[in-house]
Design a protein around this motif. Structure first.
Motif, PDB file in Angstrom:
ATOM      1  N   ILE A   1       4.012 -19.262   3.096  1.00 47.98           N
ATOM      2  CA  ILE A   1       3.343 -18.296   3.973  1.00 47.98           C
ATOM      3  C   ILE A   1       3.481 -16.911   3.358  1.00 47.98           C
ATOM      4  CG2 ILE A   1       3.397 -17.188   6.251  1.00 47.98           C
ATOM      5  CD1 ILE A   1       4.291 -19.880   7.405  1.00 47.98           C
ATOM      6  N   PHE A   2       2.350 -16.245   3.127  1.00 48.15           N
ATOM      7  CA  PHE A   2       2.362 -14.963   2.431  1.00 48.15           C
ATOM      8  C   PHE A   2       2.657 -13.822   3.397  1.00 48.15           C
ATOM      9  CE2 PHE A   2      -0.703 -17.506  -0.234  1.00 48.15           C
ATOM     10  CZ  PHE A   2       0.236 -17.773  -1.232  1.00 48.15           C
ATOM     11  N   ALA A   3       3.942 -13.677   3.733  1.00 52.15           N
ATOM     12  CA  ALA A   3       4.414 -12.589   4.583  1.00 52.15           C
ATOM     13  C   ALA A   3       5.086 -11.544   3.701  1.00 52.15           C
ATOM     14  CB  ALA A   3       5.383 -13.120   5.631  1.00 52.15           C
ATOM     15  N   PHE A   4       4.831 -10.273   3.987  1.00 50.29           N
ATOM     16  CA  PHE A   4       5.358  -9.183   3.167  1.00 50.29           C
ATOM     17  C   PHE A   4       6.002  -8.132   4.061  1.00 50.29           C
ATOM     18  CE2 PHE A   4       1.720 -11.114   1.143  1.00 50.29           C
ATOM     19  CZ  PHE A   4       2.109 -11.282  -0.184  1.00 50.29           C
ATOM     20  N   GLY A   5       6.999  -7.430   3.513  1.00 46.42           N
ATOM     21  CA  GLY A   5       7.659  -6.362   4.264  1.00 46.42           C
ATOM     22  C   GLY A   5       9.171  -6.512   4.205  1.00 46.42           C
ATOM     23  N   PRO A   6       9.879  -5.879   5.151  1.00 44.85           N
ATOM     24  CA  PRO A   6       9.363  -5.063   6.247  1.00 44.85           C
ATOM     25  C   PRO A   6       8.919  -3.668   5.792  1.00 44.85           C
ATOM     26  CG  PRO A   6      11.763  -5.125   6.319  1.00 44.85           C
ATOM     27  CD  PRO A   6      11.345  -6.037   5.210  1.00 44.85           C
ATOM     28  N   TYR A   7       7.845  -3.193   6.390  1.00 47.51           N
ATOM     29  CA  TYR A   7       7.297  -1.883   6.067  1.00 47.51           C
ATOM     30  C   TYR A   7       7.662  -0.865   7.137  1.00 47.51           C
ATOM     31  CZ  TYR A   7       4.382  -4.459   2.762  1.00 47.51           C
ATOM     32  OH  TYR A   7       3.940  -5.259   1.741  1.00 47.51           O
ATOM     33  N   SER A   8       7.761   0.390   6.703  1.00 46.33           N
ATOM     34  CA  SER A   8       7.985   1.486   7.636  1.00 46.33           C
ATOM     35  C   SER A   8       6.716   1.681   8.464  1.00 46.33           C
ATOM     36  CB  SER A   8       8.316   2.758   6.850  1.00 46.33           C
ATOM     37  OG  SER A   8       8.464   3.844   7.721  1.00 46.33           O
ATOM     38  N   ALA A   9       6.828   1.607   9.792  1.00 42.96           N
ATOM     39  CA  ALA A   9       5.642   1.558  10.656  1.00 42.96           C
ATOM     40  C   ALA A   9       4.814   2.838  10.619  1.00 42.96           C
ATOM     41  CB  ALA A   9       6.067   1.263  12.091  1.00 42.96           C
ATOM     42  N   ASP A  10       5.463   4.010  10.497  1.00 41.17           N
ATOM     43  CA  ASP A  10       4.702   5.261  10.593  1.00 41.17           C
ATOM     44  C   ASP A  10       3.737   5.435   9.421  1.00 41.17           C
ATOM     45  OD1 ASP A  10       6.718   5.651   8.755  1.00 41.17           O
ATOM     46  OD2 ASP A  10       7.352   7.607   9.530  1.00 41.17           O
ATOM     47  N   GLY A  11       4.234   5.309   8.192  1.00 42.63           N
ATOM     48  CA  GLY A  11       3.382   5.496   7.023  1.00 42.63           C
ATOM     49  C   GLY A  11       2.404   4.360   6.814  1.00 42.63           C
ATOM     50  N   PHE A  12       2.714   3.180   7.339  1.00 43.16           N
ATOM     51  CA  PHE A  12       1.901   1.988   7.094  1.00 43.16           C
ATOM     52  C   PHE A  12       0.469   2.168   7.608  1.00 43.16           C
ATOM     53  CE2 PHE A  12       0.289  -2.239   8.119  1.00 43.16           C
ATOM     54  CZ  PHE A  12       0.560  -2.925   6.948  1.00 43.16           C
ATOM     55  N   PHE A  13       0.344   2.684   8.824  1.00 44.36           N
ATOM     56  CA  PHE A  13      -0.989   2.877   9.396  1.00 44.36           C
ATOM     57  C   PHE A  13      -1.629   4.171   8.900  1.00 44.36           C
ATOM     58  CE2 PHE A  13       0.856  -0.127  12.429  1.00 44.36           C
ATOM     59  CZ  PHE A  13      -0.179  -1.036  12.541  1.00 44.36           C
TER      60      PHE A  13
ATOM     61  N   SER B   1      -1.386   5.698   6.119  1.00 41.12           N
ATOM     62  CA  SER B   1      -1.854   5.639   4.728  1.00 41.12           C
ATOM     63  C   SER B   1      -2.986   4.631   4.524  1.00 41.12           C
ATOM     64  CB  SER B   1      -0.678   5.250   3.819  1.00 41.12           C
ATOM     65  OG  SER B   1      -0.232   3.937   4.131  1.00 41.12           O
ATOM     66  N   GLY B   2      -3.340   3.895   5.580  1.00 42.35           N
ATOM     67  CA  GLY B   2      -4.386   2.881   5.460  1.00 42.35           C
ATOM     68  C   GLY B   2      -3.916   1.610   4.790  1.00 42.35           C
ATOM     69  N   GLN B   3      -2.591   1.435   4.675  1.00 41.56           N
ATOM     70  CA  GLN B   3      -2.035   0.259   4.009  1.00 41.56           C
ATOM     71  C   GLN B   3      -2.397  -1.038   4.738  1.00 41.56           C
ATOM     72  OE1 GLN B   3       2.117   0.881   3.297  1.00 41.56           O
ATOM     73  NE2 GLN B   3       2.333  -0.789   1.832  1.00 41.56           N
ATOM     74  N   TYR B   4      -2.624  -0.920   6.047  1.00 43.88           N
ATOM     75  CA  TYR B   4      -2.964  -2.104   6.849  1.00 43.88           C
ATOM     76  C   TYR B   4      -4.246  -2.780   6.367  1.00 43.88           C
ATOM     77  CZ  TYR B   4      -6.422   0.882   9.176  1.00 43.88           C
ATOM     78  OH  TYR B   4      -7.490   1.713   9.438  1.00 43.88           O
ATOM     79  N   GLU B   5      -5.114  -2.038   5.703  1.00 40.43           N
ATOM     80  CA  GLU B   5      -6.396  -2.589   5.247  1.00 40.43           C
ATOM     81  C   GLU B   5      -6.227  -3.647   4.156  1.00 40.43           C
ATOM     82  OE1 GLU B   5      -8.609   0.851   4.100  1.00 40.43           O
ATOM     83  OE2 GLU B   5      -9.015   1.474   6.173  1.00 40.43           O
ATOM     84  N   LYS B   6      -5.050  -3.694   3.540  1.00 42.92           N
ATOM     85  CA  LYS B   6      -4.801  -4.661   2.458  1.00 42.92           C
ATOM     86  C   LYS B   6      -4.366  -6.028   2.998  1.00 42.92           C
ATOM     87  CE  LYS B   6      -3.179  -0.934  -0.576  1.00 42.92           C
ATOM     88  NZ  LYS B   6      -1.976  -0.380  -1.273  1.00 42.92           N
TER      89      LYS B   6
END
Length: 348
Positions: A240-252, A254-259
Motif C-alpha cells: 500500500i503506497f502510504a507516505f508521510g507523516p507530513y506537517s499538516a500546515d505546509g502540506f495544503f 504548498s499544494g502538495q496534496y495535488e500529488k
C-alpha cells in the motif's frame, strides 16, 4: 421497469426545519437529473408539497405508499408517515428530529434490501435526533452498524479526497485513539475505496502527522515516531503506497496534496478545515468502506437561511452525481475482478 442506466437514488429528508428539502427540490427541478437517476424521497408528499409551495418550487412530486409504485423519471416521494408535521423553518425541534430519523431508518432499510441502489442523506441536527431508540452521533455511525464493512468519512471534491483517522472525537482524546490497528484499518479502507470506487489502480495516500511540524522528530510529540511512521512502513511493505507523516500546515498551503490520490488526517478539523476551504461549497461527504453507497452534502441544516429560498444546492447535487459515479465504478470493478483477463483481451 428500471432502465439499466437510470439508477434508483434513495434520499432521506433530513431536518424538515433546515435547508434539506430546499436543496433536494432545487436539484431535481432540473429534469435532466431525472435522465440520470430516479429519486425516491423518504418523507411525506403532503409535507414536501407544503415546503415546495413555500419555496415556489416547480418540482413535480409523485407520492407513493410502496417503493414498487415508483415511476422512473419522476420525483417519487415515499410516504414514510401519514400524519402532519408542524414546520417552523430555522427552529430546533425534537419532534422534527424524530421524523428525520424515521426517514433515514426507512431509507437505510431500503438500501440494505436493494430496493434503492444508493443513498443520499440530507442534513440532520445531531442534537434533536437523539432518543431511546436512536443513540448515534450521526448518519455514519448508524450505517456502520447496519451495513457490512468499516465506515470511514471520506470528503470528496474532484481529485481532492480527505479521510480521517478519528472523526467525532474531542481534540483532547485524539492521541489516545491513535494506534497501529486503527491506522492500518483506515488506510486499507481508503486504498480499497480508491481502487473500486474511483478507478485508481495504484493509489498514493498521504498521511498527516498529529503534532505541529509532524512532531519535529520527537521534539513536539512522539506519536509520529512511535506510532505513525512504523505503521506507514508496515503498510508500504504490504504493497500500500502510504507516505508521510507530513506537517499538516505546509502540506495544503504548498499544494502538495495535488500529488496524492487521497490524504488522511489525524482528526476532524485538521482535515475538514482545509477541505472545505478548497472545495468552495461543492464538496461531498462519502461513507467509504461499506458494502452500500451513501453520500451527503458537506454542510449542515443551515437554520439561519432555512425557508428563504437562498440555499446553495451545489453540494447536494454533487452528492447525487458522486453516488451515481461510484455505483457505476463499483460495478465495473466487480466485473474486472471477476474476469481479470478482460482488459488484456480487449487490447489483443
Amino acid at each position: 421497469m428500471k432502465k439499466a442506466e437510470n439508477i434508483i437514488v434513495g434520499i432521506s429528508i433530513g431536518d424538515l426545519n433546515g435547508i434539506g428539502s430546499e436543496v433536494i427540490l432545487k436539484t431535481f427541478e432540473d429534469t435532466r437529473m431525472l435522465e440520470l437517476c430516479t429519486p425516491v424521497i423518504f418523507a411525506n408528499v403532503k409535507i414536501l408539497s407544503f415546503i415546495k409551495k413555500n419555496l415556489n418550487s416547480e418540482a413535480v412530486l409523485h407520492g407513493i405508499d410502496r417503493i414498487d409504485q415508483l415511476i422512473v423519471g419522476k420525483i417519487n416521494v415515499l410516504n414514510v408517515w401519514k400524519e402532519g408535521v408542524d414546520i417552523n423553518f430555522g427552529q430546533n425541534d425534537d419532534a422534527v428530529g424524530a421524523y428525520a430519523v424515521k426517514s433515514f431508518v426507512a431509507a437505510t432499510a431500503a438500501l440494505k434490501e436493494g430496493l434503492v441502489d444508493v443513498l443520499v442523506t440530507a442534513p440532520i441536527n445531531k442534537y434533536n435526533i437523539q432518543s431511546e431508540d436512536f443513540k448515534f452521533p450521526g448518519h455514519t455511525d448508524y450505517l456502520d452498524q447496519e451495513l457490512e464493512g468499516n465506515a470511514l468519512m471520506f470528503m470528496v471534491q474532484d481529485n481532492l479526497r480527505v479521510g480521517l483517522l478519528t472523526d467525532h472525537v474531542p481534540v483532547a482524546d485524539v492521541a489516545k485513539h491513535l494506534n497501529e490497528k486503527l491506522i492500518i484499518q483506515k488506510i486499507e479502507t481508503i486504498n480499497k475505496s480508491l481502487k473500486q470506487d474511483f478507478n485508481i489502480t495504484k493509489p498514493k495516500i498521504a498521511v498527516l502527522g498529529l503534532n505541529p511540524h509532524a512532531g519535529d522528530n520527537g521534539v513536539i510529540g512522539n506519536e509520529e515516531e512511535n506510532i505513525i511512521k512504523p505503521t506507514i512502513k508496515k503498510l508500504f511493505e504490504k504493497g500500500i503506497f502510504a507516505f508521510g507523516p507530513y506537517s499538516a500546515d505546509g502540506f495544503f498551503g504548498s499544494g502538495q496534496y495535488e500529488k496524492y490520490d487521497a490524504v488522511i488526517a489525524s482528526y476532524h478539523d485538521q482535515g475538514l478545515i482545509p477541505f472545505k476551504t478548497l472545495s468552495f461549497g461543492g464538496g461531498v461527504n462519502y461513507t467509504a468502506g461499506l458494502n452500500k453507497i451513501r453520500t451527503s452534502p458537506d454542510h449542515g441544516t443551515a437554520y439561519d437561511i432555512a425557508g428563504k429560498g437562498v440555499a446553495d444546492f451545489n453540494s447536494f447535487k454533487e452528492a447525487v452525481y458522486l453516488a451515481i459515479d461510484i455505483y457505476h465504478s463499483r460495478n465495473e470493478y466487480t466485473e474486472l475482478v471477476k474476469n481479470p483477463l478482460k482488459t488484456k483481451e480487449k487490447q489483443l
